[in-house]
Scaffold this motif. Structure first.
Motif, mmCIF file in Angstrom:
data_model
loop_
_atom_site.group_PDB
_atom_site.id
_atom_site.type_symbol
_atom_site.label_atom_id
_atom_site.label_comp_id
_atom_site.label_asym_id
_atom_site.label_seq_id
_atom_site.Cartn_x
_atom_site.Cartn_y
_atom_site.Cartn_z
ATOM 1 N N ILE A 362 -19.431 -48.063 5.637
ATOM 2 C CA ILE A 362 -20.857 -48.342 5.464
ATOM 3 C C ILE A 362 -21.058 -49.847 5.574
ATOM 4 O O ILE A 362 -20.310 -50.628 4.993
ATOM 5 C CB ILE A 362 -21.367 -47.860 4.095
ATOM 6 N N ALA A 363 -22.077 -50.253 6.325
ATOM 7 C CA ALA A 363 -22.394 -51.675 6.465
ATOM 8 C C ALA A 363 -23.865 -51.903 6.160
ATOM 9 O O ALA A 363 -24.734 -51.161 6.625
ATOM 10 C CB ALA A 363 -22.083 -52.162 7.880
ATOM 11 N N VAL A 364 -24.137 -52.921 5.365
ATOM 12 C CA VAL A 364 -25.501 -53.397 5.138
ATOM 13 C C VAL A 364 -25.659 -54.680 5.942
ATOM 14 O O VAL A 364 -24.940 -55.661 5.710
ATOM 15 C CB VAL A 364 -25.771 -53.659 3.645
ATOM 16 N N LEU A 365 -26.573 -54.656 6.891
ATOM 17 C CA LEU A 365 -26.766 -55.783 7.806
ATOM 18 C C LEU A 365 -28.101 -56.445 7.529
ATOM 19 O O LEU A 365 -29.103 -55.772 7.246
ATOM 20 C CB LEU A 365 -26.714 -55.296 9.261
ATOM 21 N N TYR A 366 -28.129 -57.771 7.650
ATOM 22 C CA TYR A 366 -29.337 -58.530 7.327
ATOM 23 C C TYR A 366 -29.392 -59.779 8.193
ATOM 24 O O TYR A 366 -28.406 -60.134 8.870
ATOM 25 C CB TYR A 366 -29.361 -58.891 5.839
ATOM 26 N N ARG A 367 -30.528 -60.461 8.147
ATOM 27 C CA ARG A 367 -30.749 -61.582 9.076
ATOM 28 C C ARG A 367 -30.049 -62.860 8.623
ATOM 29 O O ARG A 367 -29.400 -63.525 9.418
ATOM 30 C CB ARG A 367 -32.262 -61.830 9.248
ATOM 31 N N MET A 526 -22.971 -58.068 5.688
ATOM 32 C CA MET A 526 -22.816 -59.100 6.706
ATOM 33 C C MET A 526 -24.107 -59.316 7.471
ATOM 34 O O MET A 526 -24.983 -58.440 7.516
ATOM 35 C CB MET A 526 -21.692 -58.732 7.683
ATOM 36 N N THR A 527 -24.205 -60.491 8.072
ATOM 37 C CA THR A 527 -25.361 -60.776 8.911
ATOM 38 C C THR A 527 -25.290 -59.936 10.177
ATOM 39 O O THR A 527 -24.227 -59.484 10.596
ATOM 40 C CB THR A 527 -25.412 -62.256 9.290
ATOM 41 N N LEU A 528 -26.440 -59.775 10.798
ATOM 42 C CA LEU A 528 -26.492 -59.056 12.067
ATOM 43 C C LEU A 528 -25.611 -59.743 13.101
ATOM 44 O O LEU A 528 -24.942 -59.079 13.896
ATOM 45 C CB LEU A 528 -27.941 -58.975 12.555
ATOM 46 N N GLY A 547 -41.535 -61.762 9.668
ATOM 47 C CA GLY A 547 -41.258 -63.068 9.084
ATOM 48 C C GLY A 547 -39.784 -63.275 8.833
ATOM 49 O O GLY A 547 -39.318 -64.408 8.730
ATOM 50 N N ILE A 548 -39.044 -62.156 8.738
ATOM 51 C CA ILE A 548 -37.578 -62.212 8.646
ATOM 52 C C ILE A 548 -36.994 -61.875 10.013
ATOM 53 O O ILE A 548 -36.191 -62.615 10.562
ATOM 54 C CB ILE A 548 -37.055 -61.256 7.561
ATOM 55 N N ILE A 549 -37.397 -60.737 10.538
ATOM 56 C CA ILE A 549 -36.996 -60.378 11.904
ATOM 57 C C ILE A 549 -38.187 -59.724 12.614
ATOM 58 O O ILE A 549 -38.567 -58.607 12.258
ATOM 59 C CB ILE A 549 -35.747 -59.468 11.919
ATOM 60 N N PRO A 550 -38.820 -60.382 13.566
ATOM 61 C CA PRO A 550 -38.568 -61.774 13.942
ATOM 62 C C PRO A 550 -38.989 -62.732 12.826
ATOM 63 O O PRO A 550 -39.803 -62.362 11.980
ATOM 64 C CB PRO A 550 -39.438 -61.957 15.198
ATOM 65 N N SER A 551 -38.441 -63.931 12.843
ATOM 66 C CA SER A 551 -38.773 -64.897 11.806
ATOM 67 C C SER A 551 -40.187 -65.431 12.021
ATOM 68 O O SER A 551 -40.784 -65.252 13.091
ATOM 69 C CB SER A 551 -37.773 -66.055 11.807
ATOM 70 N N TYR A 552 -40.700 -66.079 11.009
ATOM 71 C CA TYR A 552 -42.066 -66.615 11.098
ATOM 72 C C TYR A 552 -42.172 -67.701 12.160
ATOM 73 O O TYR A 552 -43.258 -68.020 12.621
ATOM 74 C CB TYR A 552 -42.516 -67.145 9.731
ATOM 75 N N ARG A 553 -41.031 -68.254 12.570
ATOM 76 C CA ARG A 553 -41.057 -69.277 13.629
ATOM 77 C C ARG A 553 -41.079 -68.656 15.023
ATOM 78 O O ARG A 553 -41.442 -69.316 15.985
ATOM 79 C CB ARG A 553 -39.825 -70.185 13.512
ATOM 80 N N GLU A 554 -40.661 -67.411 15.124
ATOM 81 C CA GLU A 554 -40.542 -66.740 16.425
ATOM 82 C C GLU A 554 -41.841 -65.997 16.718
ATOM 83 O O GLU A 554 -42.014 -64.826 16.346
ATOM 84 C CB GLU A 554 -39.338 -65.793 16.397
ATOM 85 N N THR A 555 -42.759 -66.680 17.367
ATOM 86 C CA THR A 555 -44.110 -66.146 17.557
ATOM 87 C C THR A 555 -44.434 -65.793 19.003
ATOM 88 O O THR A 555 -45.335 -64.991 19.252
ATOM 89 C CB THR A 555 -45.152 -67.157 17.045
#
Length: 613
Positions: A362-367, A526-528, A547-555
């Protein structure tokens, strides 16, 4: 050969090749004789194809003392390749290189040819530690712009500029960002003043030698008549130009190329990766190319979901009969609520239902590491053992610490089932010291290591005492004589400090540290980015909020391409089930931001709903 039989006289790679024969595209790759590119979708067996083909090349195509160089993106990728090649009877040696492109350039180009090629570097060459790089970069910013300028604001810009603008004499060297170019010049000047090079210099200086000197190209082609490249889409412009110089330069003899990669899994744009280069290579008239479309990992619904996430159809098909599970979980209480739900409900349910064969599947993946902090706290609260891979992990994951994990596991198991190969441990140890020129010195180092490991006790002793004894008996002295290992010595000191009173590893045993290399009893956090190349029975995508994926900077549409591919990579790690958790809001330094669920998740849910009607 009797196909389907397991005659012990048949080499392991030929037995492995039998399993490729039923897949037309895989077999075409295995049988190729010229330049070849395999465009490989997720779960398509590309690593199996690459390692089986490499073993065949070593055994059938290249006569001693000539050899094969296999380069890949990261140390983790190299580690997996070495493991699989060992099972096929191929070990890294003086005629078989398996490692990162940085390691290849440094060991086989910069170190042997820098002086003869006229590079302005000291001998022996020393690689700067992180602290030395920061100091030199700070002086570079001060000299190029102002002593009042914050170096941190320029680090990413200059790193990216340096990897993309390779020709200092070219007209466009100053054209794109004159200030960044000047900072880079001053930074490199500071490094050279101290007799140092940095990580990127390994590739940049290696490429400079290859492109400038025909005799360097001849020497490399003589040593490595075949060049194998894994994860080509992640390796960027310098590697692409290196390949062109060695394999496709007009009027010269060529090394033969065998490359695999997937442009859809290019998620390292911030390091200079350019997925279009792989497509360009595969389209060449002098390169044969196939696409591996059959997915042996994921069930069909997961494959379909991944293509929806990607936004493009690839025609991938599952080799499995069942459809798999895609599930969505709206947890209104934010990241902490999501994390507690994962630890208390999703993970136990996956084990109870049999969807995951063990906790390690089992893997928990995050940004980012910030989400990692939240899920790590919830997992610890639920008393689940876990492995964490991100920048806030208990210790950095480097070649040395990964190797120490293997040593700890070996000491814990002592040859029992699941014990790492002692031969591989020895091989990696010798690779940490490139000053061992004679066979006598290599044998002495090997005997010293084996004696040390046999005297280090078992998995129940405190990790601190084990590591301190290991460091004092042979490890520190072995590392110290190689000028490229200074940063790893710093890493060793960091690890020892983490074992002291109030440190993160204070109460750890040797067995627990060894388990951080990944065991059936540890949940994977682990991270993605870190998950790329791995696979699990069940994948949980945590923090799937706008705001996380995509991040708030990625518009913009352009800036969202890479996070979309990152989402795609996360989905395609799963064999049986994918679960996504989200809240529709997130905490920030500026208060709660209610930007909703990730647009990627919304698109996926909408498409699934339409198809179910």
């Amino acid at each position: 050969m009797l196909w389907g039989s397991y005659d012990m006289a048949v080499p392991p790679y030929q037995l492995a090749a039998q399993q490729l024969a039923s897949n037309e595209e895989q077999w075409a790759a295995y049988e190729s004789i010229g330049n070849f590119v395999a465009l490989a979708g997720p779960g398509s067996g590309k690593t199996k194809v690459l390692t089986t083909k490499l073993a065949r090349i070593v055994n059938e195509d290249v006569e001693e003392p000539r050899g094969v160089a296999c380069v890949t993106y990261s140390n983790e990728c190299a580690r997996e390749l070495k493991r699989r090649l060992a099972a096929l009877g191929v070990q890294p040696s003086r005629r078989v290189f398996v490692g990162t492109v940085h390691s290849f350039c440094f060991q086989h180009i910069v170190r042997p040819f820098a002086g003869l090629g006229g590079l302005d570097v000291n001998s022996p060459i020393r690689v700067a530690t992180d602290h030395e790089q920061d100091t030199c970069f700070g002086k570079g910013v001060a000299n190029a712009i102002s002593i009042d300028e914050n170096p941190y604001n320029w680090r990413f810009t200059c790193s990216n500029y340096r990897r993309l603008h390779l020709d200092r004499e070219a007209e466009d060297w100053y054209g794109s960002d004159k200030r960044a170019a000047r900072i880079i010049e001053e930074y490199e000047k500071q490094l050279r003043t101290l007799g140092l090079i940095d990580y990127d210099d390994m590739v940049l200086l290696g490429l400079r030698l290859i492109e400038k000197h025909e005799w360097v190209r001849r020497a490399l082609r003589a040593k490595f008549p075949v060049l194998v490249v894994d994860e080509y889409q992640d390796l960027g412009v310098p590697l692409h130009r290196l390949v062109i110089s060695l394999c496709f330069r007009d009027g010269e003899a060529h090394s033969r190329l065998f490359a695999v990669g997937d442009p859809d899994q290019s998620i390292y744009g911030f390091t200079g990766a350019r997925p279009g280069l792989l497509k360009e290579l595969s389209a060449r008239a002098d390169v044969e190319s196939v696409t591996l479309r059959l997915n042996y990992r994921s069930r069909q619904d997961i494959i379909s979901a991944s293509e929806i996430a990607l936004g493009e159809s690839r025609g991938y098909e599952s080799a499995n009969d069942d459809v798999g599970v895609i599930d969505f979980h709206h947890r209104k209480g934010g990241l902490a609520d999501q994390a507690q739900f994962i630890a208390d409900t999703l993970v136990p349910a996956a084990l109870e239902s049999g969807a995951a064969s063990s906790l390690g599947e089992i893997a928990v993946l995050y940004r980012t590491k910030n989400e990692g902090d939240v899920i790590a706290e919830a997992t610890a609260s639920a008393r689940l053992e876990f492995v964490r891979i991100d920048n806030n992990a208990a210790y950095p994951k480097t070649p040395l610490t990964r190797w120490l994990e293997e040593c700890a596991t070996w000491c814990s198991l002592r040859g029992q089932s699941g014990s790492p190969s002692l031969r591989a441990i020895i091989s990696d140890y010798l690779g940490f010291n490139h000053t061992l020129a004679s066979e006598r010195r290599r044998l002495d180092a090997m005997h010293e290591l084996v004696a040390c490991l046999r005297n280090l006790g078992n998995g129940d002793i405190q990790f601190h005492s084990w590591l301190a004894a290991f460091s004092d008996s042979c490890l520190r002295s072995h590392l110290s004589v190689d000028p490229t290992m200074q940063q790893e010595i710093k890493t060793l000191d960091t690890l020892l400090a983490a074992c002291e009173s109030d440190g993160k590893l204070e109460d750890w045993t040797v067995a627990r540290f060894g388990g951080q290399g990944g065991t059936p009893d540890h949940l994977n956090l682990m991270t993605l980015h870190s998950s790329k190349g791995l696979e699990f029975d069940v994948v949980i995508l945590f923090g799937m909020d706008q705001g996380i994926i995509p991040s708030y900077r990625e518009t913009s549409s352009e800036s969202k391409r890479e996070p979309r591919r990152l989402f795609y990579v996360g989905l395609t790690r799963a064999r049986h089930e994918v679960h996504m958790t989200f809240s529709g809001w997130r905490d920030t330094p500026w208060g709660k931001k209610r930007d909703g669920v990730s647009e990627f998740v919304i698109e996926l849910r909408k498409k699934f709903a339409e198809e179910s009607q």
